[in-house]
Motif scaffolding. Sequence first.
Motif, PDB file in Angstrom:
ATOM      1  N   PHE A  33       3.894 142.816 110.250  1.00 42.62           N
ATOM      2  CA  PHE A  33       2.754 143.091 109.502  1.00 42.62           C
ATOM      3  C   PHE A  33       2.907 144.219 108.347  1.00 42.62           C
ATOM      4  O   PHE A  33       2.463 144.262 107.283  1.00 42.62           O
ATOM      5  N   GLY A  34       3.016 145.402 108.938  1.00 41.59           N
ATOM      6  CA  GLY A  34       2.988 146.595 108.235  1.00 41.59           C
ATOM      7  C   GLY A  34       4.450 146.634 107.026  1.00 41.59           C
ATOM      8  O   GLY A  34       3.867 146.817 105.903  1.00 41.59           O
ATOM      9  N   LYS A  35       5.229 146.047 107.576  1.00 40.06           N
ATOM     10  CA  LYS A  35       6.396 145.824 106.522  1.00 40.06           C
ATOM     11  C   LYS A  35       5.925 144.939 105.283  1.00 40.06           C
ATOM     12  O   LYS A  35       6.640 145.126 104.166  1.00 40.06           O
ATOM     13  N   ARG A  70       3.090 145.930  99.263  1.00 38.00           N
ATOM     14  CA  ARG A  70       2.055 145.150  98.345  1.00 38.00           C
ATOM     15  C   ARG A  70       0.881 146.254  97.879  1.00 38.00           C
ATOM     16  O   ARG A  70       0.403 146.153  96.977  1.00 38.00           O
ATOM     17  N   VAL A  71       0.505 146.901  98.955  1.00 36.83           N
ATOM     18  CA  VAL A  71      -0.594 148.248  98.628  1.00 36.83           C
ATOM     19  C   VAL A  71      -0.037 149.057  97.671  1.00 36.83           C
ATOM     20  O   VAL A  71      -0.744 149.348  96.874  1.00 36.83           O
ATOM     21  N   ALA A  72       1.398 149.429  97.939  1.00 33.21           N
ATOM     22  CA  ALA A  72       1.985 150.483  97.000  1.00 33.21           C
ATOM     23  C   ALA A  72       1.767 150.002  95.826  1.00 33.21           C
ATOM     24  O   ALA A  72       1.532 150.541  94.648  1.00 33.21           O
ATOM     25  N   ALA A  73       2.255 148.523  95.684  1.00 37.69           N
ATOM     26  CA  ALA A  73       2.386 147.797  94.188  1.00 37.69           C
ATOM     27  C   ALA A  73       1.117 147.895  93.592  1.00 37.69           C
ATOM     28  O   ALA A  73       0.809 148.264  92.319  1.00 37.69           O
ATOM     29  N   LEU A  74      -0.073 147.415  94.166  1.00 40.86           N
ATOM     30  CA  LEU A  74      -1.237 147.333  93.739  1.00 40.86           C
ATOM     31  C   LEU A  74      -1.838 148.944  93.315  1.00 40.86           C
ATOM     32  O   LEU A  74      -2.658 148.832  92.198  1.00 40.86           O
ATOM     33  N   LEU A  75      -1.409 150.009  94.010  1.00 40.55           N
ATOM     34  CA  LEU A  75      -1.957 151.250  93.777  1.00 40.55           C
ATOM     35  C   LEU A  75      -0.951 151.642  92.294  1.00 40.55           C
ATOM     36  O   LEU A  75      -1.430 152.928  92.079  1.00 40.55           O
ATOM     37  N   GLY A  76       0.102 151.116  92.130  1.00 41.46           N
ATOM     38  CA  GLY A  76       1.017 151.541  91.089  1.00 41.46           C
ATOM     39  C   GLY A  76       1.701 152.820  91.834  1.00 41.46           C
ATOM     40  O   GLY A  76       2.151 153.863  90.884  1.00 41.46           O
ATOM     41  N   VAL A  77       1.968 153.053  92.922  1.00 43.23           N
ATOM     42  CA  VAL A  77       2.859 153.985  93.395  1.00 43.23           C
ATOM     43  C   VAL A  77       3.978 153.419  94.070  1.00 43.23           C
ATOM     44  O   VAL A  77       3.979 152.180  94.687  1.00 43.23           O
ATOM     45  N   GLY A  78       5.092 154.378  94.572  1.00 40.37           N
ATOM     46  CA  GLY A  78       6.219 153.815  95.284  1.00 40.37           C
ATOM     47  C   GLY A  78       5.819 153.970  96.634  1.00 40.37           C
ATOM     48  O   GLY A  78       4.559 154.369  97.057  1.00 40.37           O
TER      49      GLY A  78
END
Length: 315
Positions: free
Chosen positions: A98-100, A105-113
Amino acid sequence: MSTVLIIADHRHGVLAAPTRKAARCAADFGADAVDILVLAEDGADIAAQAARISGIRTVKHIDHAANAQPLAATAAPQIVAAVEGGDYSHVLGSNSSFGKDVMPRVAALLGVGMVTDLMRVLGAYRFQRPTYAGNAVDTLAVPDDRILVATVRGASFEPAAEQGQAKIEAIDTDARLPGHTRHIGMAEHASERPDLGTASRVVAGGRAVGSEENFRVIYDFADHIGAAVGASRAAVDAGYVPNDMQVGQTGKIIAPALYIGFGISGAIQHLAGIKDAGTIVAVNKDPDAPIFEVADYGLVGDLFAVIPELISAID
Ligand SMILES: Cc1cc2nc3c(=O)[nH]c(=O)nc-3n(C[C@H](O)[C@H](O)[C@H](O)COP(=O)(O)OP(=O)(O)OC[C@H]3O[C@@H](n4cnc5c(N)ncnc54)[C@H](O)[C@@H]3O)c2cc1C
Protein backbone atom coordinates in the motif's frame (compact mmCIF):
# COMPACT_ATOMS: atom_id res chain seq x y z
CA MET A 1 11.32 22.51 12.83
CA SER A 2 10.13 19.14 11.53
CA THR A 3 6.49 18.15 11.71
CA VAL A 4 5.74 14.68 10.47
CA LEU A 5 2.57 13.04 9.18
CA ILE A 6 2.67 9.23 9.13
CA ILE A 7 0.16 7.42 6.94
CA ALA A 8 -1.15 4.45 8.93
CA ASP A 9 -1.08 0.95 7.52
CA HIS A 10 -3.85 -1.28 8.81
CA ARG A 11 -5.63 -4.49 7.89
CA HIS A 12 -8.87 -5.94 9.15
CA GLY A 13 -9.15 -3.24 11.80
CA VAL A 14 -5.66 -3.79 13.20
CA LEU A 15 -2.88 -1.24 12.98
CA ALA A 16 0.07 -2.84 11.20
CA ALA A 17 3.64 -2.90 12.52
CA PRO A 18 5.08 -0.61 9.79
CA THR A 19 3.26 2.36 11.32
CA ARG A 20 5.13 1.91 14.60
CA LYS A 21 8.36 1.56 12.65
CA ALA A 22 7.73 4.81 10.78
CA ALA A 23 7.12 6.42 14.20
CA ARG A 24 10.54 5.17 15.31
CA CYS A 25 12.12 6.61 12.16
CA ALA A 26 10.56 10.03 12.93
CA ALA A 27 11.76 9.80 16.55
CA ASP A 28 15.27 8.95 15.33
CA PHE A 29 15.53 12.24 13.47
CA GLY A 30 14.16 14.15 16.44
CA ALA A 31 10.89 15.29 14.84
CA ASP A 32 9.31 18.17 16.78
CA ALA A 33 5.80 16.81 16.32
CA VAL A 34 4.47 13.56 14.83
CA ASP A 35 0.88 12.97 13.74
CA ILE A 36 -0.66 9.83 12.27
CA LEU A 37 -3.37 9.77 9.62
CA VAL A 38 -5.79 6.84 9.48
CA LEU A 39 -7.97 6.39 6.41
CA ALA A 40 -10.77 3.91 7.02
CA GLU A 41 -14.49 3.46 6.66
CA ASP A 42 -14.76 3.83 10.43
CA GLY A 43 -11.30 4.63 11.78
CA ALA A 44 -12.00 5.35 15.47
CA ASP A 45 -10.76 2.00 16.73
CA ILE A 46 -7.62 2.00 14.58
CA ALA A 47 -6.97 5.59 15.64
CA ALA A 48 -7.18 4.47 19.29
CA GLN A 49 -4.52 1.84 18.57
CA ALA A 50 -2.32 4.44 16.89
CA ALA A 51 -2.78 6.85 19.79
CA ARG A 52 -0.93 4.42 22.05
CA ILE A 53 2.28 4.78 20.05
CA SER A 54 4.82 6.74 22.07
CA GLY A 55 5.75 10.20 20.83
CA ILE A 56 2.61 10.86 18.75
CA ARG A 57 0.92 14.26 19.11
CA THR A 58 -2.38 13.69 17.27
CA VAL A 59 -3.99 10.82 15.43
CA LYS A 60 -6.29 12.10 12.71
CA HIS A 61 -8.80 9.87 11.00
CA ILE A 62 -10.81 10.40 7.86
CA ASP A 63 -13.84 8.11 7.82
CA HIS A 64 -15.29 7.56 4.38
CA ALA A 65 -17.00 4.67 2.60
CA ALA A 66 -14.31 4.95 -0.12
CA ASN A 67 -11.73 4.00 2.52
CA ALA A 68 -13.27 0.59 3.23
CA GLN A 69 -10.42 -0.82 1.15
CA PRO A 70 -6.89 0.59 0.91
CA LEU A 71 -7.06 2.00 -2.61
CA ALA A 72 -4.10 4.23 -3.37
CA ALA A 73 -5.96 6.21 -6.04
CA THR A 74 -8.63 7.36 -3.59
CA ALA A 75 -6.35 7.60 -0.55
CA ALA A 76 -3.80 9.93 -2.18
CA PRO A 77 -6.04 13.03 -2.61
CA GLN A 78 -7.31 12.67 0.97
CA ILE A 79 -3.74 12.44 2.29
CA VAL A 80 -2.78 15.52 0.29
CA ALA A 81 -5.76 17.42 1.73
CA ALA A 82 -4.65 16.45 5.25
CA VAL A 83 -1.06 17.49 4.49
CA GLU A 84 -2.21 20.85 3.13
CA GLY A 85 -4.46 21.33 6.16
CA GLY A 86 -1.47 20.96 8.47
CA ASP A 87 2.02 22.35 8.54
CA TYR A 88 3.96 19.25 7.67
CA SER A 89 7.59 19.04 6.65
CA HIS A 90 7.63 15.24 6.23
CA VAL A 91 5.03 12.69 5.08
CA LEU A 92 6.09 9.13 5.85
CA GLY A 93 4.53 5.90 4.68
CA SER A 94 5.67 2.32 4.96
CA ASN A 95 7.30 0.25 2.23
CA SER A 96 4.34 -2.16 2.25
CA SER A 97 2.44 -2.74 -1.02
CA PHE A 98 0.00 0.00 0.00
CA GLY A 99 2.78 2.45 0.95
CA LYS A 100 4.65 1.80 -2.28
CA ASP A 101 1.46 2.43 -4.23
CA VAL A 102 0.14 5.49 -2.44
CA MET A 103 3.23 7.53 -1.53
CA PRO A 104 4.43 8.27 -5.09
CA ARG A 105 0.91 9.52 -5.86
CA VAL A 106 1.03 11.76 -2.79
CA ALA A 107 4.40 13.15 -3.89
CA ALA A 108 3.13 13.75 -7.42
CA LEU A 109 0.00 15.57 -6.19
CA LEU A 110 2.12 17.71 -3.87
CA GLY A 111 4.54 18.44 -6.72
CA VAL A 112 7.59 17.14 -4.87
CA GLY A 113 9.94 14.21 -5.33
CA MET A 114 10.10 11.29 -2.97
CA VAL A 115 12.63 9.03 -1.32
CA THR A 116 11.99 5.31 -1.00
CA ASP A 117 13.15 2.83 1.59
CA LEU A 118 14.67 5.01 4.31
CA MET A 119 16.80 2.56 6.26
CA ARG A 120 18.88 4.78 8.52
CA VAL A 121 18.49 8.29 9.83
CA LEU A 122 21.44 10.70 9.83
CA GLY A 123 19.32 13.83 10.34
CA ALA A 124 15.90 15.24 9.48
CA TYR A 125 17.01 15.62 5.85
CA ARG A 126 19.87 13.12 5.69
CA PHE A 127 19.15 9.44 5.31
CA GLN A 128 20.56 6.19 4.05
CA ARG A 129 18.72 3.86 1.72
CA PRO A 130 19.69 0.62 -0.04
CA THR A 131 20.47 0.56 -3.73
CA TYR A 132 21.57 -2.09 -6.27
CA ALA A 133 19.43 -4.75 -4.56
CA GLY A 134 20.92 -3.84 -1.20
CA ASN A 135 24.52 -4.27 -2.33
CA ALA A 136 25.29 -0.60 -1.78
CA VAL A 137 23.95 2.06 0.52
CA ASP A 138 23.15 5.59 -0.67
CA THR A 139 23.59 8.52 1.69
CA LEU A 140 21.12 11.21 0.71
CA ALA A 141 20.87 14.87 1.63
CA VAL A 142 17.39 15.98 0.59
CA PRO A 143 16.23 19.61 0.21
CA ASP A 144 14.77 21.07 3.40
CA ASP A 145 12.71 23.78 1.65
CA ARG A 146 9.88 21.51 0.57
CA ILE A 147 7.83 18.64 1.95
CA LEU A 148 9.72 15.38 2.07
CA VAL A 149 7.60 12.38 1.05
CA ALA A 150 9.23 9.07 1.87
CA THR A 151 8.67 5.39 2.56
CA VAL A 152 10.33 3.77 5.55
CA ARG A 153 11.92 0.34 5.24
CA GLY A 154 10.21 -1.54 8.05
CA ALA A 155 12.90 -4.19 8.31
CA SER A 156 15.43 -1.52 9.33
CA PHE A 157 13.60 -0.03 12.34
CA GLU A 158 12.39 -1.39 15.64
CA PRO A 159 8.75 -0.53 16.32
CA ALA A 160 8.18 2.50 18.59
CA ALA A 161 7.02 1.72 22.12
CA GLU A 162 3.33 1.86 23.02
CA GLN A 163 3.08 4.10 26.03
CA GLY A 164 1.54 7.09 24.33
CA GLN A 165 -1.77 8.87 24.78
CA ALA A 166 -2.10 10.97 21.67
CA LYS A 167 -5.10 13.17 20.97
CA ILE A 168 -7.57 11.70 18.47
CA GLU A 169 -9.32 13.92 15.96
CA ALA A 170 -11.84 12.96 13.26
CA ILE A 171 -11.31 15.21 10.25
CA ASP A 172 -13.26 15.86 7.07
CA THR A 173 -11.92 16.52 3.65
CA ASP A 174 -13.55 17.85 0.54
CA ALA A 175 -10.90 16.20 -1.63
CA ARG A 176 -12.34 15.07 -4.95
CA LEU A 177 -11.96 11.32 -5.18
CA PRO A 178 -11.33 9.82 -8.61
CA GLY A 179 -13.90 7.38 -9.98
CA HIS A 180 -11.51 5.61 -12.33
CA THR A 181 -10.38 2.98 -9.84
CA ARG A 182 -12.54 0.69 -7.79
CA HIS A 183 -12.00 -2.27 -5.55
CA ILE A 184 -13.13 -5.58 -7.03
CA GLY A 185 -11.99 -8.04 -4.38
CA MET A 186 -9.11 -9.22 -2.28
CA ALA A 187 -7.58 -12.64 -2.85
CA GLU A 188 -5.88 -13.54 0.37
CA HIS A 189 -3.84 -16.62 1.04
CA ALA A 190 -5.18 -17.91 4.35
CA SER A 191 -2.56 -19.42 6.62
CA GLU A 192 -2.36 -20.41 10.26
CA ARG A 193 1.36 -19.75 10.20
CA PRO A 194 2.95 -16.48 11.31
CA ASP A 195 2.93 -13.64 8.80
CA LEU A 196 6.04 -13.79 6.62
CA GLY A 197 6.58 -10.03 6.74
CA THR A 198 6.75 -9.82 10.53
CA ALA A 199 7.59 -13.33 11.78
CA SER A 200 10.55 -13.71 14.11
CA ARG A 201 11.45 -17.04 12.49
CA VAL A 202 11.36 -17.80 8.79
CA VAL A 203 12.08 -21.06 7.00
CA ALA A 204 12.56 -20.70 3.25
CA GLY A 205 12.84 -23.20 0.45
CA GLY A 206 14.42 -22.84 -2.96
CA ARG A 207 14.39 -24.48 -6.36
CA ALA A 208 16.01 -27.57 -4.85
CA VAL A 209 12.82 -28.45 -3.01
CA GLY A 210 11.65 -29.64 -6.40
CA SER A 211 7.85 -29.53 -6.29
CA GLU A 212 4.76 -28.19 -4.56
CA GLU A 213 4.34 -31.58 -2.90
CA ASN A 214 7.92 -31.66 -1.63
CA PHE A 215 7.40 -28.25 -0.06
CA ARG A 216 5.49 -30.13 2.63
CA VAL A 217 8.85 -30.92 4.29
CA ILE A 218 9.53 -27.16 4.54
CA TYR A 219 6.05 -26.49 6.03
CA ASP A 220 6.48 -29.38 8.41
CA PHE A 221 9.81 -28.13 9.69
CA ALA A 222 8.49 -24.55 9.93
CA ASP A 223 5.56 -25.78 12.04
CA HIS A 224 7.97 -27.53 14.40
CA ILE A 225 9.66 -24.24 15.21
CA GLY A 226 6.67 -21.91 14.84
CA ALA A 227 8.09 -20.21 11.75
CA ALA A 228 6.63 -18.49 8.71
CA VAL A 229 7.46 -19.99 5.32
CA GLY A 230 9.16 -18.13 2.50
CA ALA A 231 10.67 -19.11 -0.82
CA SER A 232 13.11 -18.03 -3.48
CA ARG A 233 11.83 -16.64 -6.74
CA ALA A 234 12.94 -19.81 -8.52
CA ALA A 235 10.58 -21.81 -6.28
CA VAL A 236 7.78 -19.32 -6.92
CA ASP A 237 8.36 -19.23 -10.68
CA ALA A 238 8.34 -23.04 -10.76
CA GLY A 239 4.89 -22.94 -9.16
CA TYR A 240 5.88 -24.73 -5.95
CA VAL A 241 4.41 -21.92 -3.80
CA PRO A 242 2.32 -18.77 -4.35
CA ASN A 243 4.17 -15.55 -5.10
CA ASP A 244 3.25 -13.84 -1.82
CA MET A 245 5.84 -16.18 -0.29
CA GLN A 246 8.71 -14.77 -2.36
CA VAL A 247 11.53 -13.26 -0.34
CA GLY A 248 13.96 -10.84 -1.94
CA GLN A 249 14.40 -7.75 -4.04
CA THR A 250 11.13 -8.27 -5.88
CA GLY A 251 9.43 -10.10 -3.03
CA LYS A 252 9.23 -9.43 0.69
CA ILE A 253 12.01 -7.72 2.61
CA ILE A 254 12.09 -9.48 5.96
CA ALA A 255 13.98 -9.07 9.23
CA PRO A 256 13.33 -12.18 11.33
CA ALA A 257 15.54 -13.01 14.30
CA LEU A 258 16.19 -16.37 12.59
CA TYR A 259 16.16 -17.23 8.87
CA ILE A 260 16.83 -20.78 7.68
CA GLY A 261 17.21 -21.32 3.94
CA PHE A 262 17.03 -24.81 2.45
CA GLY A 263 18.31 -25.39 -1.08
CA ILE A 264 18.68 -21.68 -1.82
CA SER A 265 21.85 -20.65 -3.62
CA GLY A 266 22.02 -17.08 -2.27
CA ALA A 267 21.60 -14.93 -5.38
CA ILE A 268 21.98 -11.21 -4.58
CA GLN A 269 18.30 -10.62 -5.33
CA HIS A 270 17.33 -13.15 -2.65
CA LEU A 271 19.90 -11.87 -0.16
CA ALA A 272 18.45 -8.35 -0.59
CA GLY A 273 15.38 -9.63 1.24
CA ILE A 274 17.19 -11.11 4.25
CA LYS A 275 19.92 -8.53 4.87
CA ASP A 276 18.38 -7.48 8.17
CA ALA A 277 17.81 -11.00 9.49
CA GLY A 278 19.44 -11.62 12.88
CA THR A 279 20.87 -15.10 12.38
CA ILE A 280 21.10 -16.67 8.92
CA VAL A 281 21.32 -20.45 8.63
CA ALA A 282 21.84 -22.12 5.26
CA VAL A 283 21.53 -25.75 4.23
CA ASN A 284 22.85 -26.46 0.76
CA LYS A 285 24.54 -29.47 -0.76
CA ASP A 286 27.05 -27.29 -2.65
CA PRO A 287 29.84 -26.13 -0.29
CA ASP A 288 30.56 -23.23 -2.68
CA ALA A 289 26.99 -21.87 -2.67
CA PRO A 290 27.15 -18.07 -2.24
CA ILE A 291 24.65 -18.17 0.64
CA PHE A 292 27.41 -19.58 2.83
CA GLU A 293 29.24 -16.23 2.50
CA VAL A 294 26.47 -14.48 4.43
CA ALA A 295 25.31 -17.34 6.65
CA ASP A 296 26.08 -17.31 10.37
CA TYR A 297 25.69 -21.10 10.37
CA GLY A 298 26.03 -23.26 7.29
CA LEU A 299 25.41 -26.96 6.82
CA VAL A 300 26.55 -28.73 3.67
CA GLY A 301 24.00 -31.45 3.06
CA ASP A 302 20.92 -32.67 1.28
CA LEU A 303 17.85 -30.86 2.59
CA PHE A 304 15.76 -34.03 2.31
CA ALA A 305 18.15 -35.81 4.70
CA VAL A 306 18.81 -32.84 6.99
CA ILE A 307 15.20 -31.79 7.65
CA PRO A 308 14.01 -35.16 9.05
CA GLU A 309 17.09 -35.22 11.28
CA LEU A 310 16.36 -31.72 12.54
CA ILE A 311 12.72 -32.60 13.17
CA SER A 312 13.59 -35.73 15.12
CA ALA A 313 16.16 -33.75 17.14
CA ILE A 314 13.47 -31.18 17.99
CA ASP A 315 10.91 -33.88 18.80
C1 LIG B 1 15.42 -8.46 -11.48
C2 LIG B 1 15.48 -9.75 -10.69
C3 LIG B 1 14.80 -9.81 -9.48
C4 LIG B 1 14.85 -10.97 -8.72
N1 LIG B 1 14.19 -11.01 -7.52
C5 LIG B 1 14.33 -12.11 -6.75
C6 LIG B 1 13.72 -12.17 -5.45
O1 LIG B 1 13.02 -11.23 -5.02
N2 LIG B 1 13.91 -13.29 -4.72
C7 LIG B 1 14.66 -14.36 -5.15
O2 LIG B 1 14.79 -15.36 -4.41
N3 LIG B 1 15.23 -14.33 -6.37
C8 LIG B 1 15.07 -13.25 -7.18
N4 LIG B 1 15.62 -13.27 -8.42
C9 LIG B 1 16.18 -14.53 -8.94
C10 LIG B 1 17.59 -14.83 -8.44
O3 LIG B 1 18.53 -14.23 -9.29
C11 LIG B 1 17.85 -16.36 -8.43
O4 LIG B 1 17.61 -16.86 -9.72
C12 LIG B 1 16.98 -17.12 -7.44
O5 LIG B 1 17.03 -16.51 -6.16
C13 LIG B 1 17.50 -18.54 -7.35
O6 LIG B 1 16.66 -19.29 -6.53
P1 LIG B 1 17.23 -20.58 -5.80
O7 LIG B 1 18.36 -20.21 -4.92
O8 LIG B 1 16.06 -21.28 -5.20
O9 LIG B 1 17.69 -21.50 -7.02
P2 LIG B 1 19.13 -21.87 -7.53
O10 LIG B 1 19.98 -20.68 -7.75
O11 LIG B 1 18.94 -22.81 -8.67
O12 LIG B 1 19.78 -22.65 -6.30
C14 LIG B 1 19.36 -23.90 -5.86
C15 LIG B 1 20.36 -24.34 -4.80
O13 LIG B 1 19.94 -25.55 -4.22
C16 LIG B 1 21.06 -26.35 -3.96
N5 LIG B 1 20.57 -27.73 -3.89
C17 LIG B 1 20.17 -28.55 -4.92
N6 LIG B 1 19.69 -29.70 -4.42
C18 LIG B 1 19.77 -29.61 -3.06
C19 LIG B 1 19.40 -30.47 -2.02
N7 LIG B 1 18.82 -31.67 -2.25
N8 LIG B 1 19.65 -30.07 -0.74
C20 LIG B 1 20.24 -28.89 -0.48
N9 LIG B 1 20.59 -28.01 -1.45
C21 LIG B 1 20.35 -28.38 -2.72
C22 LIG B 1 22.00 -26.08 -5.10
O14 LIG B 1 23.34 -26.37 -4.71
C23 LIG B 1 21.77 -24.60 -5.34
O15 LIG B 1 22.69 -23.81 -4.59
C24 LIG B 1 15.59 -12.10 -9.19
C25 LIG B 1 16.27 -12.02 -10.40
C26 LIG B 1 16.21 -10.87 -11.14
C27 LIG B 1 16.97 -10.80 -12.43
